[in-house]
Design a protein around this motif. Structure first.
Motif, short mmCIF file in Angstrom:
data_model
loop_
_atom_site.label_atom_id
_atom_site.label_comp_id
_atom_site.label_asym_id
_atom_site.label_seq_id
_atom_site.Cartn_x
_atom_site.Cartn_y
_atom_site.Cartn_z
N ASP A 1 16.01 42.70 -5.86
CA ASP A 1 16.66 43.84 -5.20
C ASP A 1 17.92 44.16 -6.00
O ASP A 1 18.87 43.37 -5.99
N GLN A 2 17.93 45.29 -6.69
CA GLN A 2 19.05 45.61 -7.58
C GLN A 2 20.36 45.74 -6.81
O GLN A 2 21.42 45.32 -7.30
N ALA A 3 20.31 46.32 -5.61
CA ALA A 3 21.54 46.45 -4.82
C ALA A 3 22.08 45.08 -4.44
O ALA A 3 23.29 44.83 -4.49
N ALA A 4 21.18 44.17 -4.06
CA ALA A 4 21.59 42.81 -3.70
C ALA A 4 22.16 42.08 -4.92
O ALA A 4 23.13 41.31 -4.80
N LEU A 5 21.58 42.31 -6.08
CA LEU A 5 22.08 41.69 -7.31
C LEU A 5 23.52 42.13 -7.59
O LEU A 5 24.37 41.31 -7.95
N LYS A 6 23.78 43.42 -7.45
CA LYS A 6 25.13 43.94 -7.70
C LYS A 6 26.12 43.35 -6.70
O LYS A 6 27.23 42.94 -7.07
N ARG A 7 25.74 43.33 -5.44
CA ARG A 7 26.63 42.77 -4.42
C ARG A 7 26.85 41.29 -4.68
O ARG A 7 27.98 40.77 -4.58
N GLY A 8 25.79 40.58 -5.02
CA GLY A 8 25.90 39.14 -5.28
C GLY A 8 26.77 38.83 -6.48
O GLY A 8 27.52 37.85 -6.49
N TYR B 1 32.21 45.40 0.07
CA TYR B 1 31.12 45.98 -0.69
C TYR B 1 31.32 47.49 -0.86
O TYR B 1 31.47 48.21 0.13
N PRO B 2 31.30 47.96 -2.11
CA PRO B 2 31.48 49.41 -2.33
C PRO B 2 30.37 50.26 -1.73
O PRO B 2 30.57 51.44 -1.44
N ASP B 3 29.18 49.67 -1.54
CA ASP B 3 28.06 50.46 -1.02
C ASP B 3 28.06 50.56 0.50
O ASP B 3 27.16 51.14 1.10
N GLY B 4 29.09 49.97 1.14
CA GLY B 4 29.23 50.10 2.58
C GLY B 4 28.45 49.10 3.40
O GLY B 4 28.54 49.10 4.63
N MET C 1 26.44 38.03 2.51
CA MET C 1 27.04 37.63 1.24
C MET C 1 26.33 36.42 0.65
O MET C 1 26.12 36.34 -0.57
N SER C 2 25.93 35.47 1.50
CA SER C 2 25.21 34.29 1.03
C SER C 2 23.87 34.69 0.43
O SER C 2 23.48 34.20 -0.65
N GLN C 3 23.16 35.57 1.12
CA GLN C 3 21.87 36.05 0.62
C GLN C 3 22.05 36.76 -0.72
O GLN C 3 21.28 36.53 -1.66
N VAL D 1 24.62 36.53 -2.99
CA VAL D 1 25.10 35.72 -4.11
C VAL D 1 24.02 34.75 -4.58
O VAL D 1 23.91 34.46 -5.78
N VAL D 2 23.17 34.27 -3.67
CA VAL D 2 22.07 33.41 -4.08
C VAL D 2 21.05 34.22 -4.88
O VAL D 2 20.48 33.71 -5.86
N THR D 3 20.82 35.46 -4.49
CA THR D 3 19.94 36.33 -5.27
C THR D 3 20.48 36.50 -6.69
O THR D 3 19.73 36.40 -7.67
N PHE D 4 21.79 36.71 -6.80
CA PHE D 4 22.40 36.85 -8.13
C PHE D 4 22.27 35.55 -8.92
O PHE D 4 21.97 35.57 -10.12
N LEU D 5 22.50 34.41 -8.28
CA LEU D 5 22.42 33.13 -8.98
C LEU D 5 20.98 32.84 -9.43
O LEU D 5 20.77 32.20 -10.47
N ALA D 6 20.00 33.31 -8.64
CA ALA D 6 18.60 33.16 -9.07
C ALA D 6 18.36 33.99 -10.33
O ALA D 6 17.64 33.55 -11.25
N TRP D 7 18.94 35.19 -10.37
CA TRP D 7 18.83 36.01 -11.58
C TRP D 7 19.55 35.34 -12.75
O TRP D 7 19.03 35.31 -13.87
N ALA D 8 20.73 34.80 -12.50
CA ALA D 8 21.51 34.15 -13.56
C ALA D 8 20.77 32.95 -14.15
O ALA D 8 20.88 32.66 -15.34
N ALA D 9 19.98 32.27 -13.31
CA ALA D 9 19.22 31.12 -13.79
C ALA D 9 18.05 31.54 -14.66
O ALA D 9 17.57 30.77 -15.50
N GLU D 10 17.58 32.77 -14.48
CA GLU D 10 16.44 33.26 -15.25
C GLU D 10 16.50 34.78 -15.36
O GLU D 10 15.77 35.51 -14.68
N PRO D 11 17.38 35.29 -16.23
CA PRO D 11 17.57 36.75 -16.33
C PRO D 11 16.34 37.50 -16.79
O PRO D 11 16.23 38.71 -16.57
#
Length: 276
Positions: free
Chosen positions: A46-53, A216-219, A227-229, A231-241
């Protein structure tokens, strides 16, 4: 009733037969299972979740933790503009070409926490439970309701069977382990950092996220769970971009193999058609 007498009361009450909570194989409470949209062959981030994370990771997590295998400039892949990337990097005393390392001095970190905060680049791959584990730890600190219950029980110096059951559930421990309950209550009273899902229940990290920690800028409402959901989504991406590219390539390979198999079968039928 003083605190030691109260602990004895807890031990006696814990001997009452109560329903045993579901425990994980490690002896702790079962991790809450989340639905991660990027799991599975056809899963997508989810690109929006990635940005927030990413914003939560930079503004909160990187105060102590590094994500050293990712450069700030890579955040443009998530939809951040050049100006946003520069602002995020400069907020951590870096430039956009730098790796996402914490500005905290390693010596100061060890003096503060007693241990070096782990790098988060592969945290969703390095712990049993993966993304669910990371989410559970972030949300596993005592809630306001849990703290009120613990405080009430300590002040009253006694608790009913129902309160013991509720307290055990809040602490994530078996009500049939009175010594464990006593130990946890003692350490909570000493202001140690309790976490329901962390192995051993106590860790050096204070609760990093609270409702509204990041705007969050997107409201979207920046609740603890949201936030937990994110940031974990972002960390999953960071582990395997390259996860999405790998999945896309895998599907193309599978399609190629299916077509190749059909072709080979057709050739085989044609070659052996006249053989009886």
């Amino acid at each position: 009733m003083d605190f030691m007498k109260f602990l004895k009361t807890v031990a006696l009450a814990a001997a009452v037969v109560l329903p045993q909570p579901a425990l994980a194989a490690s002896g702790g409470p079962a991790l809450p299972t989340q639905s991660w949209g990027f799991h599975g062959v056809f899963g997508q981030f989810d690109q929006a979740a990635l940005k927030r994370g990413a914003r939560v990771a930079v503004e909160v997590c990187m105060a102590c933790h590094s994500i050293k295998y990712i450069k700030f400039d890579a955040l443009k892949q998530l939809g951040f503009s050049e100006a946003e990337v520069i602002a995020l990097a400069e907020g951590q005393s870096h430039n956009k070409k730098d790796r996402m390392t914490s500005p905290m001095d390693p010596v100061a970190a060890k003096d503060t926490f007693g241990v070096m905060p782990p790098d988060l680049s592969l945290i969703t791959k390095a712990r049993k439970g993966y993304e669910d584990y990371a989410y559970a730890v972030l949300t596993g600190y005592l809630t306001d309701a849990d703290r009120a219950l613990v405080q009430k029980v300590m002040e009253d110096g006694a608790l009913s069977d129902g309160e013991l059951k509720e307290l055990s559930s809040a602490l994530g421990v078996d009500a049939h382990q009175p010594e464990k309950v006593k130990e946890i209550l003692t350490r909570i009273q000493a202001n140690e950092n309790f976490n329901k899902y962390f192995p051993g229940h106590f860790l050096a990290m204070p609760q990093p996220l609270n409702d509204g920690s990041v705007t969050y800028p997107d409201g979207v409402e920046s609740s603890l769970k949201q936030m937990s959901q994110d940031v974990v989504t972002f960390l999953a991406w960071a582990a395997e971009p390259t996860l999405m590219e790998r999945k896309a390539l895998g599907l193309k390979v599978m399609l190629y193999l299916v077509i190749l198999t059909v072709m080979f079968y057709a050739v085989k039928r044609r070659i052996w058609a006249k053989v009886h």
